[in-house]
Design a protein around this motif. Sequence first.
Motif, short mmCIF file in Angstrom:
data_model
loop_
_atom_site.label_atom_id
_atom_site.label_comp_id
_atom_site.label_asym_id
_atom_site.label_seq_id
_atom_site.Cartn_x
_atom_site.Cartn_y
_atom_site.Cartn_z
N ALA A 116 0.89 -1.06 -0.35
CA ALA A 116 -0.47 -0.18 0.38
C ALA A 116 1.16 1.61 0.16
CB ALA A 116 -0.40 -0.01 1.42
N HIS A 117 1.96 1.09 0.41
CA HIS A 117 3.51 2.47 0.22
C HIS A 117 3.81 2.40 -0.24
CE1 HIS A 117 1.02 3.78 4.01
NE2 HIS A 117 0.97 2.76 4.56
N HIS A 118 3.86 1.67 -1.35
CA HIS A 118 4.96 1.53 -2.16
C HIS A 118 4.96 3.35 -2.94
CE1 HIS A 118 7.43 -0.46 -5.14
NE2 HIS A 118 6.92 0.51 -5.74
N SER A 119 3.94 3.68 -3.14
CA SER A 119 4.19 5.15 -4.28
C SER A 119 5.08 5.99 -3.64
CB SER A 119 2.76 5.32 -4.26
OG SER A 119 1.74 5.19 -3.48
N GLN A 120 4.21 5.80 -2.31
CA GLN A 120 5.02 6.95 -1.00
C GLN A 120 6.31 6.57 -0.88
OE1 GLN A 120 3.04 8.61 1.03
NE2 GLN A 120 5.09 10.12 1.79
N LEU A 121 7.10 5.62 -0.66
CA LEU A 121 7.79 5.43 -1.05
C LEU A 121 9.08 5.83 -1.68
CD1 LEU A 121 10.47 2.17 0.18
CD2 LEU A 121 10.67 3.17 -1.32
N ILE A 122 8.15 6.11 -3.10
CA ILE A 122 8.90 5.79 -4.68
C ILE A 122 8.62 7.54 -4.30
CG2 ILE A 122 8.33 6.10 -6.90
CD1 ILE A 122 7.76 3.76 -6.87
N ASN A 123 7.59 8.71 -3.69
CA ASN A 123 7.76 9.24 -3.39
C ASN A 123 9.07 10.21 -2.57
OD1 ASN A 123 6.02 12.23 -3.57
ND2 ASN A 123 5.98 11.86 -1.57
N ASN A 124 9.12 9.86 -1.73
CA ASN A 124 10.33 10.15 -1.12
C ASN A 124 11.42 9.72 -1.68
OD1 ASN A 124 8.20 10.35 1.52
ND2 ASN A 124 8.66 8.47 2.49
N LEU A 125 11.51 9.11 -2.44
CA LEU A 125 12.69 8.58 -2.76
C LEU A 125 13.29 9.78 -3.84
CD1 LEU A 125 13.03 5.00 -2.94
CD2 LEU A 125 14.61 6.14 -1.65
N PHE A 126 12.16 10.73 -4.68
CA PHE A 126 12.29 11.55 -5.26
C PHE A 126 12.34 12.38 -4.81
CE2 PHE A 126 10.31 8.58 -8.64
CZ PHE A 126 11.40 8.70 -9.97
N LEU A 127 11.96 12.84 -3.76
CA LEU A 127 12.52 14.30 -2.77
C LEU A 127 13.08 14.13 -2.45
CD1 LEU A 127 8.87 14.45 -0.87
CD2 LEU A 127 9.36 16.16 -2.90
N MET A 128 14.31 13.14 -1.83
CA MET A 128 15.52 12.91 -1.51
C MET A 128 16.46 12.95 -2.76
SD MET A 128 15.12 10.31 1.14
CE MET A 128 16.42 9.72 1.80
N ALA A 129 16.28 12.96 -3.43
CA ALA A 129 16.67 12.94 -4.95
C ALA A 129 17.13 14.53 -5.79
CB ALA A 129 15.64 12.33 -5.81
N ALA A 130 15.55 14.93 -5.51
CA ALA A 130 15.66 16.50 -5.38
C ALA A 130 16.61 17.19 -4.22
CB ALA A 130 13.68 16.68 -5.65
N GLU A 131 16.97 17.08 -3.48
CA GLU A 131 17.22 17.84 -2.37
C GLU A 131 18.49 17.47 -2.96
OE1 GLU A 131 16.05 15.59 1.27
OE2 GLU A 131 14.12 17.21 1.52
N ARG A 132 18.32 16.35 -2.90
CA ARG A 132 20.59 15.88 -3.33
C ARG A 132 21.11 16.41 -4.37
NH1 ARG A 132 24.79 15.76 -1.51
NH2 ARG A 132 23.25 14.83 0.60
N SER A 133 20.16 16.65 -5.62
CA SER A 133 20.56 17.23 -6.82
C SER A 133 20.90 18.64 -6.73
CB SER A 133 19.45 17.42 -7.67
OG SER A 133 19.60 16.39 -8.32
N GLN A 134 19.57 19.50 -5.33
CA GLN A 134 20.16 20.78 -5.01
C GLN A 134 20.87 21.17 -4.81
OE1 GLN A 134 16.17 21.46 -3.27
NE2 GLN A 134 14.90 21.74 -4.64
N ALA A 135 21.41 20.34 -3.95
CA ALA A 135 22.61 20.96 -3.26
C ALA A 135 23.98 20.22 -3.97
CB ALA A 135 22.53 19.42 -2.33
N LEU A 136 24.10 19.65 -4.29
CA LEU A 136 24.97 19.63 -5.99
C LEU A 136 25.03 20.86 -6.76
CD1 LEU A 136 27.91 17.49 -6.58
CD2 LEU A 136 25.74 16.45 -8.57
N SER A 137 23.75 21.52 -6.86
CA SER A 137 23.52 22.36 -8.07
C SER A 137 24.17 23.76 -7.57
CB SER A 137 22.15 22.57 -8.46
OG SER A 137 21.73 21.28 -9.42
N LEU A 138 24.16 23.50 -6.69
CA LEU A 138 24.84 25.05 -5.57
C LEU A 138 26.44 25.13 -5.20
CD1 LEU A 138 24.47 26.70 -3.10
CD2 LEU A 138 24.34 25.21 -1.31
N HIS A 139 26.76 23.56 -5.24
CA HIS A 139 28.59 23.10 -4.98
C HIS A 139 28.41 23.60 -6.30
CE1 HIS A 139 31.65 20.93 -3.76
NE2 HIS A 139 31.71 21.97 -3.25
N LEU A 140 27.96 23.18 -7.35
CA LEU A 140 28.61 23.36 -8.55
C LEU A 140 28.66 25.46 -8.94
CD1 LEU A 140 27.40 20.51 -11.20
CD2 LEU A 140 29.61 21.00 -9.95
#
Length: 212
Positions: A116-140
Amino acid sequence: MNKHFISDGISGESIRKMLRCFSPDFRTYAPGETIMRYSALPKKIGLVRSGKARLESLDAEGNINLLEIYEERELFGELFCLPLENFEYLVTAEQECRIIFIDYAHVIAPCSHACAHHSQLINNLFLMAAERSQALSLHLSILSQPTIRKRLLVYFQHMQGLLGANPFVLPVSRSKMAEYLRVDRSAMSRELRLMETDGLVRINKKQIFLLG
């Protein structure tokens, strides 16, 4: 600032059930040990349960450059590999690290058990991926600044906004800050003194006050 994590909005019981679907790999690494070498195709996603790791790039001449630091509850993996030729990317344990690995295929494929919570887990992972991409973009963005002063100002402005305070307290030592900014520590210290003289900042140990 609160960060997203893989288990947000998912009950403990649901997580235990999903462990059978995702078959996570739990591992521990000693300081200095290589956790992951990035390949051309995303195969695994790594989650830091505890400790600290670092992403470094290795060029054809053997020069090693720090790109990111990963701390508890942060995400890494080939998904974030930069498309640069002749570079190798390695994640290395800076402290003893406990890591959870999840196969990328298990994330993007439908759950065979219809959790039931598979979609929530995927959503969480994408949010975390977005945060990671933002951090890398800031560093660059910081590293693209042509002078030490400009790198410091962009970094300080970001930290002021992130922490919502002025003055704010630096979350790292000066040595770590110099490493993150890819500048010589002595040259950075000299520039900080000049910035105080020029009325741009006021500094008290790790406390920074931006002026103007």
